[in-house]
Design an enzyme around this catalytic site. Structure first.
Site, PDB file in Angstrom:
ATOM      1  N   ASP A  26      75.869  16.915  69.970  1.00 50.83           N
ATOM      2  CA  ASP A  26      76.096  15.662  69.249  1.00 50.83           C
ATOM      3  C   ASP A  26      76.679  14.569  70.134  1.00 50.83           C
ATOM      4  OD1 ASP A  26      75.265  16.712  66.732  1.00 50.83           O
ATOM      5  OD2 ASP A  26      77.185  17.752  66.579  1.00 50.83           O
ATOM      6  N   SER A  62      74.143  25.572  58.477  1.00 53.30           N
ATOM      7  CA  SER A  62      72.841  25.304  57.857  1.00 53.30           C
ATOM      8  C   SER A  62      71.916  26.512  57.948  1.00 53.30           C
ATOM      9  CB  SER A  62      72.180  24.077  58.497  1.00 53.30           C
ATOM     10  OG  SER A  62      72.041  24.229  59.895  1.00 53.30           O
ATOM     11  N   HIS A 110      82.769  23.646  70.461  1.00 52.19           N
ATOM     12  CA  HIS A 110      81.728  24.375  69.733  1.00 52.19           C
ATOM     13  C   HIS A 110      82.285  25.715  69.301  1.00 52.19           C
ATOM     14  CE1 HIS A 110      77.936  26.511  68.923  1.00 52.19           C
ATOM     15  NE2 HIS A 110      77.443  25.312  68.688  1.00 52.19           N
ATOM     16  N   ARG A 116      71.929  21.644  75.436  1.00 55.16           N
ATOM     17  CA  ARG A 116      71.250  20.578  74.690  1.00 55.16           C
ATOM     18  C   ARG A 116      71.821  19.217  75.081  1.00 55.16           C
ATOM     19  NH1 ARG A 116      72.289  22.690  68.753  1.00 55.16           N
ATOM     20  NH2 ARG A 116      74.355  22.854  69.742  1.00 55.16           N
ATOM     21  N   HIS A 145      79.568  19.859  60.785  1.00 55.73           N
ATOM     22  CA  HIS A 145      78.272  20.399  61.234  1.00 55.73           C
ATOM     23  C   HIS A 145      77.376  19.223  61.625  1.00 55.73           C
ATOM     24  CE1 HIS A 145      75.079  23.088  61.907  1.00 55.73           C
ATOM     25  NE2 HIS A 145      74.629  23.287  60.686  1.00 55.73           N
TER      26      HIS A 145
END
Length: 472
Positions: free
Chosen positions: A407, A276, A352, A361, A306
């Site tokens: 995620d 993105s 990743h 995160r 993604h």
């Protein structure tokens, strides 16, 4: 603001204080005078210095090589290939993301919060990304007020969304709304009038700040249209950016407001090489305005490899519960993971493209869960997955990073507070990413970065080149 009460009624029927950090972290807190409260004024002071720095870097070091390009890199999605300038953040394989030099835990310590000890306000991160400086609470409050004043969405944007079937994917509806916002692009108007290229950053700044301000309103409209029978919740002029987004979605519990502040902050930026961010930069390098560039970025974010992954994680976790129950044992979970992998599928939320350790995160979301929802059954399942999945992926030997990414956790937190519609999760990601992409687009134009145009080759060319290299 937002829309008039009469229009809303018609729509209802339609479906801290900062402490010093280690010397390598460069940040500065500015004491707030009237001029200091204006973000654009801050940028006007910074841009000439940065422009001179770029010119010097190019003049003195333009021929310095940054590494060798291998066939594996060309065939493997350009992974490991250094090829972009991205000022707002840098991703280290071991440490994770740093926003202008600050790690996520450091941001949690120094960025202003809505309450003492609370999660950082996204407006503070926006200020940091644009200026490289940690803002005061007064500066953040001023920026929050400015963003609210920019959050007016024209009625034709809603009509464009309403032209789509309500069953259309939320990301399709969201991207359509962003494209409709483009009608008011200040950059396009200025370019058509012949603005000098040295001033490109100014209408880009206006577009980017307007875009950042308006995407939560559009995103909330999509959510309420699809899942709440079109019952719209208007923007609250007393709330900050993250809290207002949660409020417009229909969630007002204090813990959910804090979660949304954290969510938007940590999802905002992840250097420039991800799909993105790179897409937004690439499209903008053609001097497409921020709306066009961000809409393109959203379409990249919507891909399963993604941003759509956060949707897939919660659906997969729920499939585990449906088949094995909430009180699944470690051994049962291992069997389910192996069954998933042997079925030719991946375990979503692990691995990743750059990171080689647990995503920070993920870690900060886990800490949030331990603080606010330690007994949630799905959180406990996520904790078990953290224990089970990495050793299995390591045993397979095909995965460079077996650790959980961002995620792996976000969906469970959102689900706990009532936002259970997994198909919508990527829209939340998109709203967050507007802050990072928008910030960098301003600097792209301020620094005069050129049209992106890498060289491509064919397999014939590669084979021929490799044969010549082998014989020489």
């Amino acid at each position: 603001m937002f829309r008039s009460v009469s229009l809303l009624s018609k729509l209802r029927s339609r479906i801290g204080q900062q402490s010093s950090l280690k010397d390598s972290v460069r940040w500065l807190q500015i004491q707030s005078s009237s001029s200091d409260l204006d973000l654009r004024s801050q940028l006007e002071e910074l841009i000439p210095e940065k422009q001179d720095r770029l010119k010097k870097l190019k003049a003195e070091h333009g021929k310095v090589q940054l590494g060798n390009i291998s066939v594996d890199m060309v065939l493997g999605g350009m992974r490991g290939m250094t090829g972009l300038l991205w000022e707002t953040s840098l991703l280290d394989p071991d440490e994770g993301i740093r926003f202008r030099g600050l790690s996520i835990p450091e941001c949690q310590k120094v960025l202003p919060a809505a309450k003492p000890g609370g999660e950082p306000l996204p407006e503070g991160l926006l200020w940091l990304l644009l200026t490289g400086k940690v803002p005061s609470k007064e500066q953040v409050d001023a920026l929050s007020k400015e963003l609210r004043s920019r959050a007016t969405v024209p009625d034709y944007v809603y009509k464009a969304i309403d032209a789509l079937p309500v069953t259309a994917h939320p990301m399709t509806q969201f991207a359509t709304g962003v494209m409709a916002l483009q009608v008011q692009s200040e950059f396009q108007k200025a370019y058509e009038k012949g603005i000098h290229k040295s001033k490109y950053w100014e209408p880009t700044y206006e577009d980017s700040l307007n875009l950042i301000a308006r995407v939560p309103v559009v995103a909330a409209y999509v959510y309420r249209r699809i899942y709440k029978d079109g019952q719209i919740v208007p923007l609250d002029d007393s709330l900050d950016y993250g809290a207002n987004f949660s409020h417009m979605l229909g969630f007002d519990s204090p813990k959910m407001l804090e979660l949304m502040r954290l969510y938007v902050t940590i999802h905002s930026d992840h250097e420039g090489g991800n799909v993105s961010a790179h897409t937004g930069h690439l499209v903008a390098s053609a001097l497409s305005d921020p709306y066009l560039s961000f809409a393109a970025a959203l379409n990249g974010l919507a891909g399963p490899l993604h941003g759509l992954a956060n949707q897939e994680v919660l659906l997969w976790i729920k499939s585990v519960v449906d088949e094995c129950g909430e009180n699944i044992t470690i051994e049962q979970l291992k069997e389910y993971v192996w069954k998933t992998l042997k079925g030719g599928k991946v375990v979503p939320g692990f691995g990743h493209g750059v990171l080689r350790k647990t995503d920070p995160r993920y870690t900060c979301q886990r800490e949030f869960a331990l603080k606010h929802l330690p007994d949630d059954p799905l959180f406990q399942l996520v904790s078990k997955l953290y224990e089970v999945v990495p050793p299995i992926l390591t045993e397979l030997g095909k995965v460079k990073n077996p650790w959980p990414n961002v995620d792996a956790h976000s969906g469970v937190l959102l689900n706990h507070f009532g936002l259970t519609e997994a198909r919508y999760f990527t829209v939340l990601f998109g709203v967050s990413r507007s802050i990072g992409i928008g910030s960098q687009l301003i600097w792209d134009r301020a620094l005069g970065l050129p049209l992106e145009r890498p060289k491509s080759v064919t397999m014939d060319w590669l084979e021929s080149y490799c044969k010549k290299a082998a014989s020489s």
